[in-house]
Motif scaffolding. Structure first.
Motif, PDB file in Angstrom:
ATOM      1  N   TYR A 166       0.836  -1.204   0.000  1.00  0.00           N
ATOM      2  CA  TYR A 166       0.000   0.000   0.000  1.00  0.00           C
ATOM      3  C   TYR A 166       0.870   1.253   0.000  1.00  0.00           C
ATOM      4  N   GLN A 167       1.862   1.302   0.876  1.00  0.00           N
ATOM      5  CA  GLN A 167       2.746   2.469   0.966  1.00  0.00           C
ATOM      6  C   GLN A 167       3.501   2.681  -0.346  1.00  0.00           C
ATOM      7  N   GLU A 168       3.964   1.577  -0.933  1.00  0.00           N
ATOM      8  CA  GLU A 168       4.678   1.648  -2.208  1.00  0.00           C
ATOM      9  C   GLU A 168       3.779   2.204  -3.319  1.00  0.00           C
ATOM     10  N   MET A 169       2.562   1.695  -3.389  1.00  0.00           N
ATOM     11  CA  MET A 169       1.628   2.144  -4.431  1.00  0.00           C
ATOM     12  C   MET A 169       1.157   3.573  -4.185  1.00  0.00           C
ATOM     13  N   LYS A 170       0.958   3.931  -2.940  1.00  0.00           N
ATOM     14  CA  LYS A 170       0.556   5.300  -2.610  1.00  0.00           C
ATOM     15  C   LYS A 170       1.637   6.287  -3.040  1.00  0.00           C
ATOM     16  N   GLU A 171       2.884   5.907  -2.794  1.00  0.00           N
ATOM     17  CA  GLU A 171       3.999   6.761  -3.216  1.00  0.00           C
ATOM     18  C   GLU A 171       4.054   6.849  -4.738  1.00  0.00           C
ATOM     19  N   TRP A 172       3.907   5.710  -5.412  1.00  0.00           N
ATOM     20  CA  TRP A 172       3.931   5.685  -6.879  1.00  0.00           C
ATOM     21  C   TRP A 172       2.802   6.544  -7.459  1.00  0.00           C
ATOM     22  N   LEU A 173       1.611   6.467  -6.861  1.00  0.00           N
ATOM     23  CA  LEU A 173       0.464   7.251  -7.327  1.00  0.00           C
ATOM     24  C   LEU A 173       0.575   8.728  -6.964  1.00  0.00           C
ATOM     25  N   GLY A 174       1.319   9.027  -5.918  1.00  0.00           N
ATOM     26  CA  GLY A 174       1.385  10.398  -5.431  1.00  0.00           C
ATOM     27  C   GLY A 174       0.216  10.731  -4.532  1.00  0.00           C
ATOM     28  N   GLY A 175      -0.410   9.721  -3.949  1.00  0.00           N
ATOM     29  CA  GLY A 175      -1.556   9.911  -3.063  1.00  0.00           C
ATOM     30  C   GLY A 175      -2.461   8.699  -3.112  1.00  0.00           C
ATOM     31  N   ASP A 176      -3.641   8.846  -2.560  1.00  0.00           N
ATOM     32  CA  ASP A 176      -4.604   7.745  -2.564  1.00  0.00           C
ATOM     33  C   ASP A 176      -5.290   7.632  -3.914  1.00  0.00           C
ATOM     34  N   LEU A 177      -6.052   6.576  -4.069  1.00  0.00           N
ATOM     35  CA  LEU A 177      -6.766   6.288  -5.317  1.00  0.00           C
ATOM     36  C   LEU A 177      -8.257   6.250  -5.036  1.00  0.00           C
TER      37      LEU A 177
END
Length: 186
Positions: free
Chosen positions: A149-160
């Motif tokens: 989750y933390q990795e994807m949140k960082e990749w996205l630049g925030g929540d989805l």
């Protein structure tokens, strides 16, 4: 006359789609830009249209499989209500869209075309691994915990927010030059 098109991202559950109104003499190259803006893509990858297994794409010295779509208009392919074609964006992630001619309508006075009249759900982020990668991303982001989750949140630049859809923002983008997307020449 105006063509009312429904553009549906194939394989998305729940469905991700847009209802667009466009003029029949819209070039396929412009339809690409309209879809990019309406869906929320960034025009960062190659694309093609598939009409009964015949492929149409921008001219390229490296493409021996597609016909050049320069000068082709959507009325060359949509002849009656119910006609369909496919639009594929990003050959790596393979975002396939079904485009359905839902209705042929009278043009309304004082209305800017193209326009989006309805839709559902946010467009997946670019380069997330196609529809299967997106569905996994949605599940990871729902949990709101863990290293992934933390990795994807960082990749996205925030929540989805997969339910996000902003009709006004889409139509503002469609009013901009080049239908709101930068033309990379694809």
């Amino acid at each position: 006359m105006i063509f009312q098109l429904k553009v549906t991202l194939e394989g998305a559950k729940p469905p991700i789609w847009r209802r667009l109104e466009v003029e029949p003499d819209t070039l396929l190259s412009d339809l690409h830009k309209i879809i990019q803006t309406a869906m929320g893509w960034t025009n960062s990858h190659l694309h093609q249209f598939d009409v009964n297994r015949r492929l149409y794409a921008p001219p390229s010295e490296y493409d021996d499989y597609s016909d050049d779509y320069t000068g082709l208009k959507i009325h060359d392919f949509f002849l009656r209500k119910g006609d369909k074609l496919r639009y594929e964006y990003d050959f790596g992630d393979s975002w396939s869209h079904l485009i359905l001619l839902e209705e042929v309508k009278e043009k309304e006075a004082d209305v800017y075309y193209p326009r989006c009249t309805k839709g559902k759900r946010a467009c997946p982020p670019e380069d997330c691994g196609g529809i299967w990668g997106y569905m996994e991303l949605v599940e990871v982001m729902k949990k709101k915990k863990g290293a992934r989750y933390q990795e994807m949140k960082e990749w996205l630049g925030g929540d989805l927010d997969p339910e996000a859809f902003d009709l006004e923002e889409i139509n503002e983008g469609l009013k901009e030059d080049n239908f709101g997307v930068f033309d990379y020449g694809f």
